[in-house]
Design an enzyme around this catalytic site. Structure first.
Site, short mmCIF file in Angstrom:
data_model
loop_
_atom_site.label_atom_id
_atom_site.label_comp_id
_atom_site.label_asym_id
_atom_site.label_seq_id
_atom_site.Cartn_x
_atom_site.Cartn_y
_atom_site.Cartn_z
CD GLU A 28 -90.64 37.60 15.49
OE1 GLU A 28 -91.53 37.84 14.66
OE2 GLU A 28 -89.88 37.18 16.34
CG ASP A 47 -86.22 36.93 0.08
OD1 ASP A 47 -84.60 37.47 0.93
OD2 ASP A 47 -87.03 36.90 0.73
CG ASN A 48 -86.89 38.99 -6.57
OD1 ASN A 48 -86.18 37.79 -6.44
ND2 ASN A 48 -88.47 39.51 -6.29
NE ARG A 58 -85.33 49.29 -9.54
CZ ARG A 58 -84.77 48.68 -9.83
NH1 ARG A 58 -84.59 47.54 -10.98
NH2 ARG A 58 -83.03 48.41 -9.95
CG HIS A 61 -93.36 45.88 -13.18
ND1 HIS A 61 -91.33 45.39 -13.10
CD2 HIS A 61 -93.56 47.13 -13.96
CE1 HIS A 61 -91.30 46.62 -13.75
NE2 HIS A 61 -92.30 46.96 -14.26
CE LYS A 71 -94.57 41.21 -7.46
NZ LYS A 71 -95.06 42.59 -8.28
CG HIS A 118 -95.24 46.00 -6.24
ND1 HIS A 118 -93.79 46.24 -6.08
CD2 HIS A 118 -95.31 47.20 -4.49
CE1 HIS A 118 -93.96 46.83 -4.99
NE2 HIS A 118 -94.28 47.15 -4.46
CE1 TYR A 131 -88.44 43.01 -4.59
CE2 TYR A 131 -90.18 41.52 -6.01
CZ TYR A 131 -89.14 42.42 -6.02
OH TYR A 131 -87.82 42.88 -7.87
CD GLU A 142 -91.65 40.90 -16.13
OE1 GLU A 142 -91.37 40.72 -17.36
OE2 GLU A 142 -90.98 40.90 -14.88
CE LYS A 168 -90.33 45.06 -17.35
NZ LYS A 168 -89.64 44.33 -16.64
CG ASP A 169 -90.72 49.37 -15.92
OD1 ASP A 169 -90.17 50.16 -14.92
OD2 ASP A 169 -91.43 48.49 -16.71
C1 LIG Z 1 -88.46 40.80 -11.03
C2 LIG Z 1 -87.45 39.99 -11.82
C3 LIG Z 1 -86.29 40.40 -12.57
N1 LIG Z 1 -85.47 39.19 -13.30
C4 LIG Z 1 -84.31 39.76 -13.91
C5 LIG Z 1 -84.84 40.49 -15.60
C6 LIG Z 1 -84.46 42.07 -16.36
O1 LIG Z 1 -83.38 41.11 -17.14
C7 LIG Z 1 -83.88 41.89 -14.49
C8 LIG Z 1 -84.20 43.30 -14.53
O2 LIG Z 1 -86.00 43.37 -13.96
P1 LIG Z 1 -86.44 44.14 -14.09
O3 LIG Z 1 -86.20 45.55 -14.75
O4 LIG Z 1 -88.11 43.93 -14.48
O5 LIG Z 1 -86.79 44.85 -12.52
P2 LIG Z 1 -88.16 45.51 -11.56
O6 LIG Z 1 -88.20 46.94 -12.75
O7 LIG Z 1 -86.97 45.83 -11.23
O8 LIG Z 1 -89.07 44.59 -11.61
C9 LIG Z 1 -89.91 44.71 -10.68
O9 LIG Z 1 -90.12 45.81 -10.31
C10 LIG Z 1 -91.52 46.15 -9.05
C11 LIG Z 1 -91.05 46.27 -8.37
C12 LIG Z 1 -92.29 44.55 -9.21
O10 LIG Z 1 -92.88 44.30 -8.45
C13 LIG Z 1 -91.62 42.89 -9.66
O11 LIG Z 1 -91.47 42.35 -8.63
C14 LIG Z 1 -90.75 43.30 -10.90
O12 LIG Z 1 -91.08 43.43 -11.89
O13 LIG Z 1 -83.31 40.42 -13.45
C15 LIG Z 1 -85.29 38.18 -12.29
O14 LIG Z 1 -83.97 37.35 -12.84
N2 LIG Z 1 -85.71 37.46 -11.53
C16 LIG Z 1 -86.79 38.38 -11.33
O15 LIG Z 1 -87.81 38.22 -10.34
#
Ligand SMILES: Cc1cn([C@H]2C[C@H](O)[C@@H](COP(=O)(O)OP(=O)(O)O[C@H]3O[C@H](C)C(=O)[C@H](O)[C@H]3O)O2)c(=O)[nH]c1=O
Length: 182
Positions: A28, A47-48, A58, A61, A71, A118, A131, A142, A168-169
Site C-alpha cells: 500500500e 499525482d506527479n 530537482r 522547491h 507531498k 523539497h 508523489y 512557486e 530555473k534551479d
Molecule cells: C511541478 C509541476 C511542473 N509542471 C510543469 C512545469 C514545467 O514546465 C515542467 C517541469 O517543471 P519543473 O522543472 O518545476 O519540475 P521539477 O523541477 O521536477 O519540480 C518539482 O521539483 C521538486 C522535486 C518538488 O518538490 C516540486 O514538486 C516540483 O517543484 O512541468 C506541471 O505542469 N505541474 C507540476 O506540478
C-alpha cells in the site's frame, strides 16, 4: 505501514509492509487511516511523476499561499537522496533538514508537509520519482532556494560540476536572501 516522525517535527519516513510471493510484491503506497492515526491530515488532489538521469537534482522547491503543498514522495525505479528543509519561521529547527535515501529496493516514502523546501538528487539513471500533493500546481506560488547553499549545509555527495539542473534551479536565490512565507 510504519510512519516514523523525524527529529524535525512534521516530517515522517514511511515504511510500507511489502507482501512478497512467487509473482513479485505488493504494498500500500498510501493509507488514509494510517496517516490519520499518525496525526497527518492530507487531502491529495494531484499525482506527479518525473524521470531523471543520474546527477539530476530537482529543487529546492515549495509552493506558498494560496497553494501550499504537502507531498508524499517515493521512488518507483532507481534511487535518490531526498531532502526536506524546515522553513517554518517559528520552528526551533528552522533551516535544518532531513535527508533520506528513497529507492525501488527500500520502498521508503517521505511525507513533507507545507512549510518545507523539497528536492532530490538522482543516484541512478532512469530513476522514476512519483508523489502526491495536497494542492494543485500553481506556478505563481512557486518559491525556492539554491540546491548547494552553504548555510543549509546539505551534504549531497556530488560536485557542482557534475550536477544536472534546470535553468530555473540554477537561478534560485541563496538562503540568506530568502524570506520564508511560512
Ligand atoms: C511541478 C509541476 C511542473 N509542471 C510543469 C512545469 C514545467 O514546465 C515542467 C517541469 O517543471 P519543473 O522543472 O518545476 O519540475 P521539477 O523541477 O521536477 O519540480 C518539482 O521539483 C521538486 C522535486 C518538488 O518538490 C516540486 O514538486 C516540483 O517543484 O512541468 C506541471 O505542469 N505541474 C507540476 O506540478
Amino acid at each position: 505501514m510504519t510512519l516514523t516522525e523525524t527529529k524535525i517535527k512534521g516530517l515522517f519516513v514511511i515504511e510500507p509492509k511489502v507482501w512478497r510471493d512467487g509473482r513479485g510484491y505488493f504494498y500500500e503506497s498510501y493509507n488514509e487511516k494510517e496517516f490519520s492515526k499518525a496525526g497527518i491530515k492530507a487531502n491529495f488532489v494531484q499525482d506527479n511523476q518525473s524521470l531523471s538521469q543520474k546527477g539530476a537534482l530537482r529543487g529546492l522547491h515549495a509552493q506558498q499561499d494560496p497553494s501550499p503543498q504537502g507531498k508524499l514522495v517515493r521512488v518507483i525505479r532507481g534511487r535518490v537522496i531526498d531532502v526536506a528543509i524546515d522553513i517554518r519561521k517559528s520552528s526551533p529547527t528552522y533551516g535544518q533538514h532531513i535527508a533520506v535515501e528513497l529507492s525501488e529496493d527500500n520502498h521508503k516514502m517521505f511525507w513533507v508537509p507545507p512549510g518545507f523546501l523539497h528536492g532530490f538528487l538522482t543516484l541512478e539513471d532512469n530513476t522514476i520519482f512519483t508523489y502526491k500533493v495536497t494542492n494543485p500546481y500553481d506556478k505563481a506560488s512557486e518559491i525556492g532556494v539554491r540546491w548547494n547553499d552553504e548555510d543549509l549545509n546539505i551534504i549531497w555527495g556530488i560536485d557542482a560540476s557534475e550536477v544536472i539542473l534546470s535553468e530555473k534551479d540554477k537561478e534560485l536565490p541563496l538562503f540568506k536572501d530568502f524570506v520564508s512565507p511560512f
